[in-house]
Scaffold this motif. Structure first.
Motif, PDB file in Angstrom:
ATOM      1  N   ILE A   1      -7.950  -0.751   9.191  1.00  0.00           N
ATOM      2  CA  ILE A   1      -7.100  -1.597  10.061  1.00  0.00           C
ATOM      3  C   ILE A   1      -6.132  -1.525  10.578  1.00  0.00           C
ATOM      4  CG2 ILE A   1      -6.202  -4.066  10.463  1.00  0.00           C
ATOM      5  CD1 ILE A   1      -9.679  -4.387  10.375  1.00  0.00           C
ATOM      6  N   GLY A   2      -5.694  -1.134  12.066  1.00  0.00           N
ATOM      7  CA  GLY A   2      -4.807  -0.175  12.203  1.00  0.00           C
ATOM      8  C   GLY A   2      -3.390  -0.856  12.229  1.00  0.00           C
ATOM      9  N   HIS A   3      -3.125  -2.213  11.564  1.00  0.00           N
ATOM     10  CA  HIS A   3      -1.696  -2.899  11.161  1.00  0.00           C
ATOM     11  C   HIS A   3      -0.859  -1.305  10.963  1.00  0.00           C
ATOM     12  CE1 HIS A   3      -4.194  -6.816  10.282  1.00  0.00           C
ATOM     13  NE2 HIS A   3      -3.385  -6.611  11.221  1.00  0.00           N
ATOM     14  N   THR A   4       0.614  -2.019  11.446  1.00  0.00           N
ATOM     15  CA  THR A   4       1.597  -0.395  11.243  1.00  0.00           C
ATOM     16  C   THR A   4       2.745  -1.387  10.609  1.00  0.00           C
ATOM     17  OG1 THR A   4       2.537  -1.208  13.158  1.00  0.00           O
ATOM     18  CG2 THR A   4       0.906   0.334  13.544  1.00  0.00           C
ATOM     19  N   ARG A   5       3.722  -0.838  10.027  1.00  0.00           N
ATOM     20  CA  ARG A   5       4.937  -1.131   9.409  1.00  0.00           C
ATOM     21  C   ARG A   5       5.615  -2.356  10.099  1.00  0.00           C
ATOM     22  NH1 ARG A   5      10.279   2.528  10.832  1.00  0.00           N
ATOM     23  NH2 ARG A   5       9.344   1.169  12.590  1.00  0.00           N
TER      24      ARG A   5
ATOM     25  N   GLY B   1       3.127 -15.044  -0.231  1.00  0.00           N
ATOM     26  CA  GLY B   1       3.347 -14.533   1.307  1.00  0.00           C
ATOM     27  C   GLY B   1       4.709 -13.447   1.898  1.00  0.00           C
ATOM     28  N   LEU B   2       5.869 -13.338   0.825  1.00  0.00           N
ATOM     29  CA  LEU B   2       6.254 -12.280   1.143  1.00  0.00           C
ATOM     30  C   LEU B   2       6.251 -10.764   0.767  1.00  0.00           C
ATOM     31  CD1 LEU B   2       9.906 -13.707  -0.395  1.00  0.00           C
ATOM     32  CD2 LEU B   2       9.122 -13.379   2.488  1.00  0.00           C
ATOM     33  N   SER B   3       5.217 -10.818   0.419  1.00  0.00           N
ATOM     34  CA  SER B   3       4.392  -9.544  -0.381  1.00  0.00           C
ATOM     35  C   SER B   3       4.037  -8.973   1.345  1.00  0.00           C
ATOM     36  CB  SER B   3       3.315  -9.608  -0.739  1.00  0.00           C
ATOM     37  OG  SER B   3       2.194 -10.402  -1.220  1.00  0.00           O
ATOM     38  N   GLY B   4       3.312  -9.756   2.384  1.00  0.00           N
ATOM     39  CA  GLY B   4       3.175  -9.080   3.275  1.00  0.00           C
ATOM     40  C   GLY B   4       1.449  -8.571   3.628  1.00  0.00           C
TER      41      GLY B   4
ATOM     42  N   LEU C   1      12.498  -4.383   5.057  1.00  0.00           N
ATOM     43  CA  LEU C   1      11.404  -5.259   5.140  1.00  0.00           C
ATOM     44  C   LEU C   1       9.816  -4.806   4.472  1.00  0.00           C
ATOM     45  CD1 LEU C   1      12.661  -6.640   8.649  1.00  0.00           C
ATOM     46  CD2 LEU C   1      12.226  -7.822   6.014  1.00  0.00           C
ATOM     47  N   ALA C   2       9.542  -3.459   4.941  1.00  0.00           N
ATOM     48  CA  ALA C   2       8.246  -3.512   4.928  1.00  0.00           C
ATOM     49  C   ALA C   2       8.387  -2.741   3.554  1.00  0.00           C
ATOM     50  CB  ALA C   2       7.541  -2.033   5.545  1.00  0.00           C
ATOM     51  N   ARG C   3       9.282  -2.527   3.397  1.00  0.00           N
ATOM     52  CA  ARG C   3       9.840  -1.975   1.166  1.00  0.00           C
ATOM     53  C   ARG C   3       9.357  -3.257   0.568  1.00  0.00           C
ATOM     54  NH1 ARG C   3      14.138   0.602   2.108  1.00  0.00           N
ATOM     55  NH2 ARG C   3      13.516   2.350   2.352  1.00  0.00           N
TER      56      ARG C   3
ATOM     57  N   ARG D   1       6.217  -4.109  -0.279  1.00  0.00           N
ATOM     58  CA  ARG D   1       5.412  -3.133  -1.270  1.00  0.00           C
ATOM     59  C   ARG D   1       5.870  -3.196  -2.618  1.00  0.00           C
ATOM     60  NH1 ARG D   1       6.557   0.584   2.434  1.00  0.00           N
ATOM     61  NH2 ARG D   1       8.237   1.520   1.272  1.00  0.00           N
ATOM     62  N   LEU D   2       7.688  -4.051  -2.688  1.00  0.00           N
ATOM     63  CA  LEU D   2       7.724  -4.178  -4.259  1.00  0.00           C
ATOM     64  C   LEU D   2       7.795  -5.263  -4.901  1.00  0.00           C
ATOM     65  CD1 LEU D   2      11.792  -3.529  -3.297  1.00  0.00           C
ATOM     66  CD2 LEU D   2      10.147  -1.858  -4.948  1.00  0.00           C
ATOM     67  N   LEU D   3       7.604  -6.459  -3.507  1.00  0.00           N
ATOM     68  CA  LEU D   3       6.970  -7.828  -4.019  1.00  0.00           C
ATOM     69  C   LEU D   3       5.157  -7.729  -4.146  1.00  0.00           C
ATOM     70  CD1 LEU D   3       8.991 -10.085  -1.584  1.00  0.00           C
ATOM     71  CD2 LEU D   3       8.757  -9.996  -3.903  1.00  0.00           C
ATOM     72  N   ALA D   4       4.480  -7.060  -3.685  1.00  0.00           N
ATOM     73  CA  ALA D   4       3.225  -6.827  -4.117  1.00  0.00           C
ATOM     74  C   ALA D   4       2.655  -6.685  -5.425  1.00  0.00           C
ATOM     75  CB  ALA D   4       2.333  -6.168  -3.087  1.00  0.00           C
TER      76      ALA D   4
END
Length: 330
Positions: free
Chosen positions: A128-132, A151-154, A225-227, A230-233
């Motif tokens: 899937i092509g989802h980006t930063r 939710g915040l882990s995206g 935001l992307a980081r 990742r951290l929350l994930a």
């Protein structure tokens, strides 16, 4: 030999990394709408996958929601065949009549179609092509909804859907890079009018909120935001493991949950245990919210004889002395 454009190289590297960690046999399929993100991903996969000894194909979904959608899907499929992708499929879906708003209904129909094709071809993964930038938007929308760490882990890099690994190789690639890659490769991506329709919250975030944040805080805010996601994930993965062990430890022989064991758990773990148990009982994950878990927690921590808690899907949970159990249907 002309130098490879940096955006093209960046996307190929991202695809190679994703496929390197893929242990499953079989082809990989790219979900491609014809937009810049998925088109750049498909082009990179068509180049990288064969060089790694793996077949690559493409699936494009026609939602039938806009004039010319069938012709556009056919054009994407024709390009894919010329690019050497195989198999290539166009799937028409019906969105009307599905639960939720139009965006949620279209997403449900799309993923059902994509996974159906992937299962039929015994695909190793669906790309899937989802980006930063998509990830940054997702984090902001989750924050606006008052979502918790989950939710915040995206969007996760990998998610198993109907037994098919769904991979997002471009979560660290900027949206602008996919547009530049398409330009460098001579590709003409389709621009979805829904992406600029202000009736959609994500479109408003994309057009107004993110540019305002970048203007106020600098372009690094998108990476940050992307980081954060990742951290929350990573934290969520540990908490989910702890909750799985805890859930096994508080199960009652009758299928319910032991209240004394639940009461001893840390709140962050207890909430996840109750959320997981509610899903086991049949509560749809998309409809199961914070208020439902809070009501279940009240049966453990502040119980004073209150009645059953109603969960989505018609499930009712009550407390009987020292355990939580499914209440009899009315």
């Amino acid at each position: 030999m002309a130098a490879l454009a940096p955006p093209v190289a960046a996307i190929r590297v991202a695809v190679r990394r994703a496929l390197t960690d893929l242990a499953e046999p079989g082809p990989v399929l790219v979900a491609c709408s014809g937009g810049a993100d998925s088109l750049a991903l498909a082009a990179a996969t068509a180049f990288v996958a064969p060089r790694m000894g793996r077949a690559a194909g493409l699936v494009t979904v026609d939602h039938g929601l806009q004039d010319g959608s069938a012709e556009r899907a056919a054009a994407v499929a024709a390009w894919a065949r010329k690019a050497g992708l195989d198999p290539v499929e166009v799937v028409r879906v019906e969105v009307a009549g599905r639960p939720g708003g139009p965006e949620a209904a279209a997403r449900e129909a799309r993923y059902a179609a994509l996974t159906g094709v992937a299962v039929r071809h015994r695909a190793a993964a669906l790309l899937i092509g989802h980006t930063r930038d998509d990830q940054a938007e997702t984090v902001l929308l989750a924050l606006a909804r008052g979502a918790g760490p989950r939710g915040l882990s995206g969007m996760p890099f990998r998610r198993d859907l109907a037994g098919v690994p769904l991979l997002r190789p471009l979560l660290e690639v900027a949206r602008e890079q996919t547009r530049d890659a398409c330009a460098a490769l001579g590709l003409r991506p389709w621009v979805d009018p829904h992406n600029t329709d202000p009736s959609y919250a994500r479109a408003r975030v994309r057009a107004d909120v993110l540019p305002a944040l970048v203007g106020a805080l600098g372009p690094g805010v998108l990476d940050n935001l992307a980081r954060t996601a990742r951290l929350l994930a990573a934290d969520n993965a540990v908490l989910d493991e702890l909750a799985a062990v805890a859930l096994a430890g508080v199960r009652h022989p009758d299928g319910g949950l032991a209240v004394p064991g639940l009461a001893e758990l840390a709140p962050a773990v207890r909430g996840r245990v109750l959320h997981a148990w509610a899903r086991e009982l049949g509560a749809p994950p998309a409809a199961l919210g914070h208020r439902h878990v809070t009501a279940l927690e009240a049966l453990v921590t502040t119980w004073h004889g209150q009645g059953p808690v109603s969960l989505p899907g018609g499930v009712r949970v009550c407390r009987r002395t020292d355990r939580l159990t499914v209440a009899a249907t009315r």
